[in-house]
Design a protein around this motif. Structure first.
Motif, short mmCIF file in Angstrom:
data_model
loop_
_atom_site.label_atom_id
_atom_site.label_comp_id
_atom_site.label_asym_id
_atom_site.label_seq_id
_atom_site.Cartn_x
_atom_site.Cartn_y
_atom_site.Cartn_z
N ILE A 97 43.95 58.32 47.66
CA ILE A 97 44.07 56.89 48.03
C ILE A 97 42.82 56.48 48.79
CG2 ILE A 97 45.43 55.21 49.33
CD1 ILE A 97 47.87 57.13 48.89
N ILE A 98 42.18 55.39 48.34
CA ILE A 98 40.94 54.97 48.99
C ILE A 98 41.07 53.63 49.72
CG2 ILE A 98 39.39 56.34 47.58
CD1 ILE A 98 38.89 53.87 45.85
N SER A 99 42.06 52.82 49.36
CA SER A 99 42.27 51.58 50.13
C SER A 99 43.68 51.04 49.91
CB SER A 99 41.24 50.51 49.76
OG SER A 99 41.48 49.98 48.48
N ILE A 100 44.16 50.32 50.95
CA ILE A 100 45.46 49.67 50.90
C ILE A 100 45.28 48.25 51.45
CG2 ILE A 100 47.85 49.71 51.73
CD1 ILE A 100 47.40 52.74 52.34
N ASN A 101 45.64 47.26 50.68
CA ASN A 101 45.51 45.85 51.13
C ASN A 101 46.81 45.12 50.92
OD1 ASN A 101 42.69 46.09 51.65
ND2 ASN A 101 42.34 45.91 49.47
N GLY A 145 54.51 45.55 47.57
CA GLY A 145 53.70 44.36 47.78
C GLY A 145 52.25 44.66 48.11
N LYS A 146 51.91 45.92 48.34
CA LYS A 146 50.54 46.30 48.69
C LYS A 146 49.71 46.57 47.44
CE LYS A 146 51.00 46.20 53.09
NZ LYS A 146 50.36 45.15 53.83
N ARG A 147 48.43 46.24 47.56
CA ARG A 147 47.44 46.53 46.53
C ARG A 147 46.77 47.84 46.94
NH1 ARG A 147 45.23 43.73 42.51
NH2 ARG A 147 43.06 44.04 41.97
N VAL A 148 46.83 48.83 46.05
CA VAL A 148 46.36 50.17 46.38
C VAL A 148 45.29 50.60 45.38
CG1 VAL A 148 47.06 52.57 46.71
CG2 VAL A 148 48.68 50.73 47.21
N SER A 149 44.20 51.14 45.91
CA SER A 149 43.15 51.70 45.06
C SER A 149 43.11 53.20 45.28
CB SER A 149 41.78 51.10 45.40
OG SER A 149 41.77 49.72 45.12
N PHE A 150 42.88 53.94 44.18
CA PHE A 150 42.79 55.40 44.27
C PHE A 150 41.89 55.92 43.17
CE2 PHE A 150 46.62 54.34 41.86
CZ PHE A 150 46.42 55.04 40.67
N GLU A 159 38.02 57.64 37.35
CA GLU A 159 37.59 56.31 37.75
C GLU A 159 38.54 55.74 38.80
OE1 GLU A 159 37.09 53.56 34.53
OE2 GLU A 159 36.21 55.09 33.24
N GLU A 160 38.04 54.77 39.52
CA GLU A 160 38.89 54.08 40.50
C GLU A 160 39.89 53.21 39.75
OE1 GLU A 160 38.52 50.62 43.91
OE2 GLU A 160 36.78 51.87 43.52
N GLU A 161 41.14 53.25 40.21
CA GLU A 161 42.19 52.40 39.66
C GLU A 161 42.81 51.63 40.81
OE1 GLU A 161 44.94 54.20 36.86
OE2 GLU A 161 43.58 55.91 36.66
N THR A 162 43.21 50.39 40.54
CA THR A 162 43.82 49.55 41.56
C THR A 162 45.07 48.90 40.99
OG1 THR A 162 41.67 49.08 42.56
CG2 THR A 162 43.47 47.59 43.11
N TYR A 163 46.17 49.01 41.74
CA TYR A 163 47.44 48.42 41.33
C TYR A 163 48.11 47.78 42.53
CZ TYR A 163 47.02 51.40 37.20
OH TYR A 163 46.58 52.00 36.05
N THR A 164 48.93 46.78 42.25
CA THR A 164 49.82 46.21 43.25
C THR A 164 51.21 46.74 42.94
OG1 THR A 164 48.46 44.22 43.46
CG2 THR A 164 50.74 44.10 44.27
N ILE A 165 51.88 47.26 43.97
CA ILE A 165 53.22 47.81 43.77
C ILE A 165 54.23 46.70 43.97
CG2 ILE A 165 54.88 49.52 44.56
CD1 ILE A 165 52.49 51.23 45.44
#
Length: 157
Positions: A153-157, A90-95, A102-108
């Motif tokens: 990993i650069i952010s977790i929301n 359920g978290k949105r993760v950027s890495f 490049e930065e990629e962002t996904y929700t698991i």
């Protein structure tokens, strides 16, 4: 307790599946029945490709309905944890892919609602399996079909 597979998903994902199920039962089923009626009117069913096609479509729709009913019945809703310290369902993760990607962002999400083109990756995917339970700042090796890659990993929301 049933031995059926459980399907982790967000409440939004479950709603999408419910909407698809409703559409298939109320609209698509009727369309398929009409296609079968029209195809039957063409005569000899043994050499009627329209009839065969309509029956195949009916089998697909009924199979999808059965699958959706099972997924919805066995859904396990992912609770939105307020803790953003660790990567979880359920978290949105950027890495960043290292060394200079490049930065990629996904929700698991659970496999039932995965859609990589929309940024939703399955908890069963190689990337998700590698980063689940990890924290911001961690560097992680990810085994993919294309080979190994390193991500930070650069952010977790």
């Amino acid at each position: 307790m049933s031995n059926e597979k459980q399907y982790p998903m967000t409440a939004v994902g479950k709603k999408k599946l419910s909407d698809e199920l409703e559409f298939l039962k109320t609209v698509k089923r009727k369309e398929v029945v009409e296609h079968i009626k029209v195809a039957r009117s063409f005569g000899d069913l043994s050499e009627n490709s329209e009839y065969d096609s309509a029956k195949e479509e009916q089998a697909f729709v009924e199979g999808r309905i059965s699958t959706l009913e099972s997924m919805i019945r066995n859904a396990v809703i992912i609770e939105d944890e307020k803790n953003n310290d660790k990567v979880s369902l359920g978290k949105r993760v950027s890495f960043f892919e290292l060394p200079d990607g490049e930065e990629e962002t996904y929700t698991i999400v659970g496999s039932a609602e995965a859609d990589p083109m929309e940024g939703l990756i399955s908890n069963d995917s190689p990337i998700a399996k590698s980063i689940l339970g990890r924290s911001v700042g961690e560097q992680v090796k990810v085994q993919t079909p294309a080979g190994e890659m390193d991500v930070k990993i650069i952010s977790i929301n």
